[in-house]
Design a protein around this motif. Sequence first.
Motif, PDB file in Angstrom:
ATOM      1  N   ASN A 113      -0.016   5.065   8.044  1.00 36.87           N
ATOM      2  CA  ASN A 113      -0.062   4.167   6.917  1.00 36.87           C
ATOM      3  C   ASN A 113      -1.380   3.418   6.968  1.00 36.87           C
ATOM      4  OD1 ASN A 113       1.336   2.908   4.573  1.00 36.87           O
ATOM      5  ND2 ASN A 113       1.097   1.059   5.790  1.00 36.87           N
ATOM      6  N   ASN A 114      -2.178   3.565   5.939  1.00 37.45           N
ATOM      7  CA  ASN A 114      -3.496   2.934   5.922  1.00 37.45           C
ATOM      8  C   ASN A 114      -4.293   3.219   7.195  1.00 37.45           C
ATOM      9  OD1 ASN A 114      -3.990   1.592   3.465  1.00 37.45           O
ATOM     10  ND2 ASN A 114      -2.447   0.075   4.004  1.00 37.45           N
TER      11      ASN A 114
ATOM     12  N   ASP B  58      -0.906   5.354   0.277  1.00 32.79           N
ATOM     13  CA  ASP B  58      -1.231   4.693   1.535  1.00 32.79           C
ATOM     14  C   ASP B  58      -0.723   5.452   2.757  1.00 32.79           C
ATOM     15  OD1 ASP B  58      -0.764   1.240   0.387  1.00 32.79           O
ATOM     16  OD2 ASP B  58      -2.461   2.615   0.245  1.00 32.79           O
ATOM     17  N   THR B  59       0.324   6.238   2.561  1.00 35.81           N
ATOM     18  CA  THR B  59       1.018   6.839   3.701  1.00 35.81           C
ATOM     19  C   THR B  59       0.916   8.358   3.666  1.00 35.81           C
ATOM     20  OG1 THR B  59       2.595   5.014   3.551  1.00 35.81           O
ATOM     21  CG2 THR B  59       3.181   6.828   5.001  1.00 35.81           C
ATOM     22  N   MET B  60       0.592   8.912   4.813  1.00 37.23           N
ATOM     23  CA  MET B  60       0.505  10.372   4.931  1.00 37.23           C
ATOM     24  C   MET B  60       1.291  10.843   6.135  1.00 37.23           C
ATOM     25  SD  MET B  60      -3.444  11.127   3.820  1.00 37.23           S
ATOM     26  CE  MET B  60      -3.193  12.904   3.647  1.00 37.23           C
TER      27      MET B  60
ATOM     28  N   GLN C 199       3.505   6.842  -1.673  1.00 33.98           N
ATOM     29  CA  GLN C 199       2.734   5.685  -2.137  1.00 33.98           C
ATOM     30  C   GLN C 199       2.537   4.661  -1.023  1.00 33.98           C
ATOM     31  OE1 GLN C 199       4.047   4.278  -5.883  1.00 33.98           O
ATOM     32  NE2 GLN C 199       2.815   2.435  -5.812  1.00 33.98           N
ATOM     33  N   ASP C 200       3.632   4.279  -0.406  1.00 30.87           N
ATOM     34  CA  ASP C 200       3.540   3.340   0.709  1.00 30.87           C
ATOM     35  C   ASP C 200       4.818   3.422   1.523  1.00 30.87           C
ATOM     36  OD1 ASP C 200       3.909   0.828  -1.805  1.00 30.87           O
ATOM     37  OD2 ASP C 200       5.508   1.802  -0.674  1.00 30.87           O
ATOM     38  N   LEU C 201       4.903   2.661   2.562  1.00 29.24           N
ATOM     39  CA  LEU C 201       6.054   2.764   3.465  1.00 29.24           C
ATOM     40  C   LEU C 201       7.350   2.310   2.786  1.00 29.24           C
ATOM     41  CD1 LEU C 201       4.841   1.654   6.986  1.00 29.24           C
ATOM     42  CD2 LEU C 201       5.587   3.910   6.241  1.00 29.24           C
TER      43      LEU C 201
ATOM     44  N   ASP D 222      -9.935   8.196   6.738  1.00 35.20           N
ATOM     45  CA  ASP D 222      -9.713   7.244   5.650  1.00 35.20           C
ATOM     46  C   ASP D 222      -8.325   7.506   5.077  1.00 35.20           C
ATOM     47  OD1 ASP D 222     -12.033   9.360   4.128  1.00 35.20           O
ATOM     48  OD2 ASP D 222      -9.921   9.325   3.533  1.00 35.20           O
ATOM     49  N   LYS D 223      -7.931   6.654   4.151  1.00 36.93           N
ATOM     50  CA  LYS D 223      -6.566   6.733   3.625  1.00 36.93           C
ATOM     51  C   LYS D 223      -6.252   8.068   2.974  1.00 36.93           C
ATOM     52  CE  LYS D 223      -5.545   3.711   0.579  1.00 36.93           C
ATOM     53  NZ  LYS D 223      -5.158   2.597  -0.311  1.00 36.93           N
ATOM     54  N   ALA D 224      -7.265   8.740   2.466  1.00 38.76           N
ATOM     55  CA  ALA D 224      -7.035   9.959   1.699  1.00 38.76           C
ATOM     56  C   ALA D 224      -6.962  11.211   2.569  1.00 38.76           C
ATOM     57  CB  ALA D 224      -8.137  10.131   0.651  1.00 38.76           C
TER      58      ALA D 224
END
Lengths: 115, 113
Positions: A50-51, A30-32, A95-97, A70-72
């Motif tokens: 995030n998202n 979800d997070t980049m 994965q996520d925050l 997008d998320k990716a």
Amino acid sequence: DTAVSQTPKYLVTQMGNDKSIKCEQNLGHDTMYWYKQDSKKFLKIMFSYNNKELIINETVPNRFSPKSPDKAHLNLHINSLELGDSAVYFCASSQDLSQGMRKAFFGQGTRLTVV
Amino acid sequence: DQQVKQNSPSLSVQEGRISILNCDYTNSMFDYFLWYKKYPAEGPTFLISISSIKDKNEDGRFTVFLNKSAKHLSLHIVPSQPGDSAVYFCAARGLSGNTPLVFGKGTRLSVIA
């Protein structure tokens, strides 16, 4: 299969140009993030998303604009490039925050040289 | 303002011996600490982490020790192998997941066969 991939790996360009660095992750995270490693070897956070929403913007000049279609994907656009922008830029994802950077996966980096 | 310091830019160790990489931090709000390993032309890869509620975390040949009162952590690699030769980054952040990681400058470890 590359988990976090950045293109291009090397980028040499003239001052004043506009350039983009692309980043894609196939981990379903979800997070980049975008990090910059400068000539002094410090790895510094630039942005985190995030998202597709901007979470962190660490006093980066307006010339830098991340775009998350997008998320990716989290692409980095840089306008009016300056000599001081020369650095290695790393994309990363987690994965996520809640995991934060606990298990972040980094791309191989993009070495940007502004001449 | 270096909040995370790795004062040794490089370290050489013989194969089979212990490698000890050190890291100091100044921000008392840091609560979570990580070590990343980086090979040339590759991105950093997560190695091991420790939260402030622990003083030791072990994963195979890698052990991280945290001395919170001294604001110091160290990474021990035993036994060292030539494949461990890389740059090791210490990083720290607050407990919240959206607190950015602050990295040290890295220590280049060379393990000599």
